[in-house]
Design an enzyme around this catalytic site. Structure first.
Site, PDB file in Angstrom:
ATOM      1  N   ARG A 162       0.864  -1.165   0.000  1.00 14.58           N
ATOM      2  CA  ARG A 162       0.000   0.000   0.000  1.00 14.58           C
ATOM      3  C   ARG A 162       0.910   1.228   0.000  1.00 14.58           C
ATOM      4  O   ARG A 162       2.040   1.184   0.482  1.00 14.58           O
ATOM      5  CB  ARG A 162      -0.890   0.025   1.238  1.00 14.58           C
ATOM      6  CG  ARG A 162      -1.839  -1.161   1.362  1.00 14.58           C
ATOM      7  CD  ARG A 162      -2.659  -1.060   2.645  1.00 14.58           C
ATOM      8  NE  ARG A 162      -3.633  -2.144   2.759  1.00 14.58           N
ATOM      9  CZ  ARG A 162      -3.402  -3.299   3.374  1.00 14.58           C
ATOM     10  NH1 ARG A 162      -2.227  -3.532   3.938  1.00 14.58           N
ATOM     11  NH2 ARG A 162      -4.344  -4.220   3.437  1.00 14.58           N
ATOM     12  N   LYS A 185      -2.857  -2.861   7.735  1.00 13.85           N
ATOM     13  CA  LYS A 185      -4.068  -2.383   8.397  1.00 13.85           C
ATOM     14  C   LYS A 185      -4.369  -3.201   9.645  1.00 13.85           C
ATOM     15  O   LYS A 185      -4.195  -4.412   9.656  1.00 13.85           O
ATOM     16  CB  LYS A 185      -5.254  -2.473   7.426  1.00 13.85           C
ATOM     17  CG  LYS A 185      -5.212  -1.437   6.300  1.00 13.85           C
ATOM     18  CD  LYS A 185      -6.474  -1.526   5.461  1.00 13.85           C
ATOM     19  CE  LYS A 185      -6.506  -0.456   4.391  1.00 13.85           C
ATOM     20  NZ  LYS A 185      -7.725  -0.536   3.561  1.00 13.85           N
ATOM     21  N   HIS A 253      -2.553   2.974  -6.023  1.00 11.27           N
ATOM     22  CA  HIS A 253      -3.189   1.742  -5.574  1.00 11.27           C
ATOM     23  C   HIS A 253      -3.336   0.745  -6.719  1.00 11.27           C
ATOM     24  O   HIS A 253      -3.371  -0.466  -6.500  1.00 11.27           O
ATOM     25  CB  HIS A 253      -4.561   2.050  -4.970  1.00 11.27           C
ATOM     26  CG  HIS A 253      -4.951   1.103  -3.872  1.00 11.27           C
ATOM     27  ND1 HIS A 253      -4.155   0.877  -2.764  1.00 11.27           N
ATOM     28  CD2 HIS A 253      -6.025   0.292  -3.719  1.00 11.27           C
ATOM     29  CE1 HIS A 253      -4.730  -0.013  -1.978  1.00 11.27           C
ATOM     30  NE2 HIS A 253      -5.864  -0.393  -2.531  1.00 11.27           N
ATOM     31  N   ARG A 256      -0.621  -1.823  -6.884  1.00 13.63           N
ATOM     32  CA  ARG A 256      -0.838  -2.960  -5.984  1.00 13.63           C
ATOM     33  C   ARG A 256      -1.792  -3.961  -6.621  1.00 13.63           C
ATOM     34  O   ARG A 256      -1.586  -5.180  -6.546  1.00 13.63           O
ATOM     35  CB  ARG A 256      -1.374  -2.428  -4.658  1.00 13.63           C
ATOM     36  CG  ARG A 256      -1.726  -3.452  -3.594  1.00 13.63           C
ATOM     37  CD  ARG A 256      -1.971  -2.692  -2.294  1.00 13.63           C
ATOM     38  NE  ARG A 256      -2.870  -3.388  -1.393  1.00 13.63           N
ATOM     39  CZ  ARG A 256      -2.494  -4.279  -0.474  1.00 13.63           C
ATOM     40  NH1 ARG A 256      -1.227  -4.628  -0.384  1.00 13.63           N
ATOM     41  NH2 ARG A 256      -3.370  -4.825   0.334  1.00 13.63           N
ATOM     42  N   HIS A 279      -4.565  -9.324   3.154  1.00 11.57           N
ATOM     43  CA  HIS A 279      -6.023  -9.284   3.216  1.00 11.57           C
ATOM     44  C   HIS A 279      -6.540 -10.284   4.247  1.00 11.57           C
ATOM     45  O   HIS A 279      -6.082 -11.414   4.305  1.00 11.57           O
ATOM     46  CB  HIS A 279      -6.628  -9.648   1.853  1.00 11.57           C
ATOM     47  CG  HIS A 279      -6.475  -8.577   0.826  1.00 11.57           C
ATOM     48  ND1 HIS A 279      -6.552  -8.817  -0.528  1.00 11.57           N
ATOM     49  CD2 HIS A 279      -6.233  -7.244   0.953  1.00 11.57           C
ATOM     50  CE1 HIS A 279      -6.374  -7.687  -1.182  1.00 11.57           C
ATOM     51  NE2 HIS A 279      -6.186  -6.718  -0.314  1.00 11.57           N
ATOM     52  N   TYR A 288      -9.524  -7.630  -5.992  1.00  9.93           N
ATOM     53  CA  TYR A 288      -8.281  -7.021  -6.450  1.00  9.93           C
ATOM     54  C   TYR A 288      -7.818  -7.638  -7.755  1.00  9.93           C
ATOM     55  O   TYR A 288      -7.279  -6.962  -8.624  1.00  9.93           O
ATOM     56  CB  TYR A 288      -7.181  -7.231  -5.406  1.00  9.93           C
ATOM     57  CG  TYR A 288      -6.982  -6.088  -4.467  1.00  9.93           C
ATOM     58  CD1 TYR A 288      -8.027  -5.644  -3.651  1.00  9.93           C
ATOM     59  CD2 TYR A 288      -5.758  -5.444  -4.366  1.00  9.93           C
ATOM     60  CE1 TYR A 288      -7.845  -4.604  -2.780  1.00  9.93           C
ATOM     61  CE2 TYR A 288      -5.569  -4.405  -3.487  1.00  9.93           C
ATOM     62  CZ  TYR A 288      -6.613  -3.979  -2.698  1.00  9.93           C
ATOM     63  OH  TYR A 288      -6.423  -2.937  -1.828  1.00  9.93           O
TER      64      TYR A 288
END
Length: 307
Positions: A162, A185, A253, A256, A279, A288
């Site tokens: 990211r 995250k 993004h 990615r 994820h 994605y």
């Protein structure tokens, strides 16, 4: 709309935001956005109810009060996607509060967000990704800035980072290891293999950078020596894609997304790619990589064979 919160409600909101930062490990930008969304909701309810409700008044909200807020949002042309995000923040606040103080928040938690069409990410082609990496190096006359921008975009595409993860690297990583431990995250850690191209690009930037890069400081620097921000990367990519005729979706993004899609196209395992991206859900990785349902079920059945 004026923000009118009672001291008790303001304390509740502050306690929740502190929880998000300290316990949940949410990014500063996420905490700020959640705080703004919930503050706006509470301010609306103060006006809607004819006075600033305290905790007891908020616990007594009815379905009609929630619908009034949602209707007001839509009347201001707030998109379904944005309203869903704001409702998610409100629910998160009430869920935390209900668990902490032991009350029934079903009215708030049962509200359904309006349906919206989910936009699938659009990865670049392999040629487009390579053109972007090379192209960002042509946007500034200074060698070190060229090397910096190329190193950042190489990390986005070569490691699937990211933008916040790439720009959050410590200067001690000027010489990148073959495997990089990334905190993503929610404080979730993962290990990411580092390609030689990314190692070389980062090392070259570190050699040319005119600013000292001691451990404990940001690796990637802005012109005056401060931490490089995501907007600067987005801006140089925007300029590059316009020159190359790449689509407007060619953002940081998207690099990615491209990393994940190209790995899958090369025969990569979907679950392995899920781990590399950090994820929590395989369905997120599916989005994605634009994986079709048949491919997803193939992976699922392999992981959970029937007796």
């Amino acid at each position: 709309m004026s923000l009118s919160l009672t001291p008790a409600v303001r304390d509740l909101l502050d306690a929740w935001l502190t929880h998000l930062r300290s316990v949940r490990g949410r990014a500063a930008a996420t905490v700020t956005a959640y705080g703004a969304d919930v503050s706006e909701f509470l301010s609306f309810q103060a006006d809607h109810l004819g006075g600033s409700p305290g905790p007891a008044g908020l616990r007594a909200l009815q379905t009609r009060d929630m619908r009034a807020w949602m209707a007001a949002q839509r009347s201001r042309d707030v998109s379904a996607r944005s309203l869903a995000r704001r409702l998610s923040a409100v629910k998160a606040f009430f869920k935390w509060w209900a668990e902490r103080d032991g009350f029934d928040a079903t009215v708030v938690l049962s509200m359904r967000a309006p349906k919206h069409i989910r936009r699938l990410p659009r990865p670049l082609t392999e040629v487009g990704a390579k053109e972007m990496i090379n192209g960002v190096a042509d946007q500034d006359a200074r060698d070190w800035v060229q090397a910096r921008d190329m190193a950042v975009v190489t990390l986005l595409y070569g490691c699937g980072l990211r933008i916040s993860e790439a720009l959050g690297l410590d200067a001690r990583h000027a010489s990148l290891p073959s495997v990089l431990r990334i905190t993503g995250k929610g404080g979730k850690e993962r290990e990411v293999p580092v390609l030689p191209a990314a190692q070389e690009a980062t090392a070259r930037y570190a050699r040319l950078c005119p600013h000292d890069l001691p451990a404990g400081t940001p690796l990637f620097r802005a012109i005056r020596g401060g931490a490089l921000g995501p907007r600067a990367v987005a801006k140089v990519m925007e300029k590059t894609r316009m020159q190359l005729g790449l689509p407007a979706t060619a953002t940081p993004h998207a690099m990615r997304h491209s990393f994940a899609t190209h790995l899958l196209d090369a025969g990569g395992d979907l679950r392995a790619i899920q781990e590399l991206l950090g994820h929590a859900s395989l369905s997120t990785t599916q989005a994605y990589t634009a994986v079709d349902t048949a491919r997803l079920m193939e992976v699922y059945n392999a992981a959970h064979p029937k007796a």
